[in-house]
Design an enzyme around this catalytic site. Structure first.
Site, PDB file in Angstrom:
ATOM      1  N   ARG A   1       0.674  -9.047  13.459  1.00 31.42           N
ATOM      2  CA  ARG A   1      -0.001  -8.063  12.595  1.00 31.42           C
ATOM      3  C   ARG A   1      -0.962  -8.733  11.627  1.00 31.42           C
ATOM      4  NH1 ARG A   1       5.354  -5.929  11.045  1.00 31.42           N
ATOM      5  NH2 ARG A   1       4.436  -4.713   9.366  1.00 31.42           N
TER       6      ARG A   1
ATOM      7  N   LYS B   1       0.829  -1.217   0.000  1.00 32.79           N
ATOM      8  CA  LYS B   1       0.000   0.000   0.000  1.00 32.79           C
ATOM      9  C   LYS B   1       0.855   1.257   0.000  1.00 32.79           C
ATOM     10  CE  LYS B   1      -2.185  -0.548   3.922  1.00 32.79           C
ATOM     11  NZ  LYS B   1      -1.856  -1.886   4.430  1.00 32.79           N
TER      12      LYS B   1
ATOM     13  N   ARG C   1      -8.550   0.884  10.371  1.00 32.43           N
ATOM     14  CA  ARG C   1      -8.063  -0.483  10.496  1.00 32.43           C
ATOM     15  C   ARG C   1      -9.047  -1.355  11.249  1.00 32.43           C
ATOM     16  NH1 ARG C   1      -2.328   0.265   9.592  1.00 32.43           N
ATOM     17  NH2 ARG C   1      -1.269  -1.725   9.646  1.00 32.43           N
TER      18      ARG C   1
ATOM     19  N   ARG D   1      11.741  -6.327   3.454  1.00 34.52           N
ATOM     20  CA  ARG D   1      11.818  -4.892   3.720  1.00 34.52           C
ATOM     21  C   ARG D   1      12.598  -4.611   5.001  1.00 34.52           C
ATOM     22  NH1 ARG D   1       5.746  -2.553   4.650  1.00 34.52           N
ATOM     23  NH2 ARG D   1       5.759  -3.708   6.583  1.00 34.52           N
TER      24      ARG D   1
ATOM     25  N   ARG E   1      11.923  -3.633   8.113  1.00 34.11           N
ATOM     26  CA  ARG E   1      11.680  -2.507   9.018  1.00 34.11           C
ATOM     27  C   ARG E   1      11.793  -3.005  10.464  1.00 34.11           C
ATOM     28  NH1 ARG E   1       6.047  -0.249   7.574  1.00 34.11           N
ATOM     29  NH2 ARG E   1       5.437  -1.439   9.409  1.00 34.11           N
TER      30      ARG E   1
HETATM   31  P1  ADP Z   1       1.878  -2.331   7.849  1.00 31.42           P
HETATM   32  O1  ADP Z   1       0.973  -1.878   6.715  1.00 31.42           O
HETATM   33  O2  ADP Z   1       3.062  -3.051   7.368  1.00 31.42           O
HETATM   34  O3  ADP Z   1       1.143  -3.041   8.948  1.00 31.42           O
HETATM   35  P2  ADP Z   1       1.916   0.375   8.962  1.00 31.42           P
HETATM   36  O4  ADP Z   1       3.074   1.271   8.763  1.00 31.42           O
HETATM   37  O5  ADP Z   1       0.649   0.696   8.272  1.00 31.42           O
HETATM   38  O6  ADP Z   1       2.469  -1.063   8.578  1.00 31.42           O
HETATM   39  O7  ADP Z   1       1.559   0.271  10.520  1.00 31.42           O
HETATM   40  C1  ADP Z   1       2.567  -0.029  11.472  1.00 31.42           C
HETATM   41  C2  ADP Z   1       1.961  -0.072  12.883  1.00 31.42           C
HETATM   42  O8  ADP Z   1       1.369   1.207  13.216  1.00 31.42           O
HETATM   43  C3  ADP Z   1       0.830  -1.078  13.117  1.00 31.42           C
HETATM   44  O9  ADP Z   1       1.313  -2.384  13.361  1.00 31.42           O
HETATM   45  C4  ADP Z   1       0.148  -0.449  14.348  1.00 31.42           C
HETATM   46  O10 ADP Z   1       0.897  -0.699  15.533  1.00 31.42           O
HETATM   47  C5  ADP Z   1       0.230   1.046  14.073  1.00 31.42           C
HETATM   48  N1  ADP Z   1      -0.976   1.553  13.365  1.00 31.42           N
HETATM   49  C6  ADP Z   1      -1.020   2.006  12.090  1.00 31.42           C
HETATM   50  N2  ADP Z   1      -2.271   2.398  11.760  1.00 31.42           N
HETATM   51  C7  ADP Z   1      -3.048   2.183  12.850  1.00 31.42           C
HETATM   52  C8  ADP Z   1      -4.434   2.368  13.147  1.00 31.42           C
HETATM   53  N3  ADP Z   1      -5.298   2.844  12.235  1.00 31.42           N
HETATM   54  N4  ADP Z   1      -4.876   2.047  14.377  1.00 31.42           N
HETATM   55  C9  ADP Z   1      -4.047   1.575  15.302  1.00 31.42           C
HETATM   56  N5  ADP Z   1      -2.732   1.358  15.097  1.00 31.42           N
HETATM   57  C10 ADP Z   1      -2.219   1.655  13.895  1.00 31.42           C
END
Ligand code: ADP
Length: 181
Positions: A140, A13, A88, A127, A129
Site C-alpha cells: 500500500r 485520515k 487515489r 490498528r 485491521r
Molecule cells: P488506508 O488509508 O489505510 O490505505 P483505506 O480504508 O482507505 O485504507 O483503503 C483500503 C483499501 O481499499 C485500499 O488498499 C484499496 O484496496 C481500496 N481502495 C480504497 N480507496 C480506493 C480507490 N480510490 N481506488 C481503488 N482502491 C481503493
C-alpha cells in the site's frame, strides 16, 4: 464544504474525518469503509473488491468511481462532504472533476495529512485491521508513492497541508484552523 482528504495509508485520515464530519456537519465518505461494508454484506461489488483489498492493491477505477458517484448523489452529500480515499490516482482526480462539473459544483479544497513513513507503519501495525499485515502495508505504501503522491502536485494551490504527527486533538485543531473554522 466539499473537501478531499489526502495522505498515506495510516495517516489518520479516517480518525480525523470522523471528528471533522461531526464538527462540520457533513458526511464522511470513505472508499475503504464503503468497500469493507460491501465485503461484509457479500454484495457483487464486495466480492469483486475483496481480492484487491486483501492484496493492498487498488480496486479498478471504474468500479471505485461508480461506487463513489452513487454515494455522492445521496441527499446528505448535497451540501458538502469529506471524501476520504478517493481520488487515489490522477486519473481518479480527473473523474472526480467530471463528477463535480456534472453536479454543477466544485471542491473547496484538498487537505493533505503529512506524516512520516515510520509513523504510518507504526500506526497501521497498532490498528491491526485485516489488511494491516507487513506485506500488505508495504504494497500500500508503494501504491501510495507511485499513484497517490502525484496528486499533491496535481492539486497544487488547492492543497491545505496539515502536519499529521501528534495527538488526535492537536491534529484536529490544526485542521480546523487551516480550514478557518
Ligand atoms: P488506508 O488509508 O489505510 O490505505 P483505506 O480504508 O482507505 O485504507 O483503503 C483500503 C483499501 O481499499 C485500499 O488498499 C484499496 O484496496 C481500496 N481502495 C480504497 N480507496 C480506493 C480507490 N480510490 N481506488 C481503488 N482502491 C481503493
Amino acid at each position: 464544504m466539499r473537501l478531499v482528504l489526502l495522505g498515506p495509508p495510516g495517516a489518520g485520515k479516517g480518525t480525523q474525518a470522523a471528528i471533522l464530519s461531526e464538527k462540520l456537519g457533513i458526511p464522511h465518505i470513505s472508499t475503504g469503509d464503503l468497500f469493507r461494508a460491501n465485503i461484509g454484506e457479500g454484495t457483487p461489488l464486495g466480492v469483486e473488491a475483496q481480492q484487491y483489498l486483501d492484496a493492498g492493491k487498488l480496486v479498478p477505477t471504474d468500479v471505485t468511481a461508480r461506487m463513489v458517484k452513487a454515494r455522492l448523489k445521496e441527499d446528505d452529500a448535497r451540501d458538502g462532504f469529506l471524501l476520504d480515499g478517493f481520488p487515489r490516482t490522477v486519473e481518479q482526480a480527473e473523474i472526480l472533476e467530471d463528477f463535480m462539473k456534472e453536479f454543477g459544483t466544485e471542491l473547496n479544497g484538498v487537505v493533505n495529512f503529512q506524516v512520516s513513513e515510520d509513523v504510518v507503519v507504526e500506526r497501521m501495525l497498532a490498528r491491526g485491521r485485516a489488511d494491516d499485515n507487513e506485506e500488505t502495508i508495504r504494497t500500500r505504501l508503494q501504491v501510495y508513492r507511485d499513484e497517490t503522491a502525484p496528486l499533491i502536485d496535481h492539486y497544487g494551490d488547492e492543497i491545505i497541508a496539515i502536519k499529521a504527527e501528534g495527538t488526535v486533538e492537536e491534529i484536529n485543531a490544526r485542521t480546523l484552523e487551516a480550514l478557518g473554522k
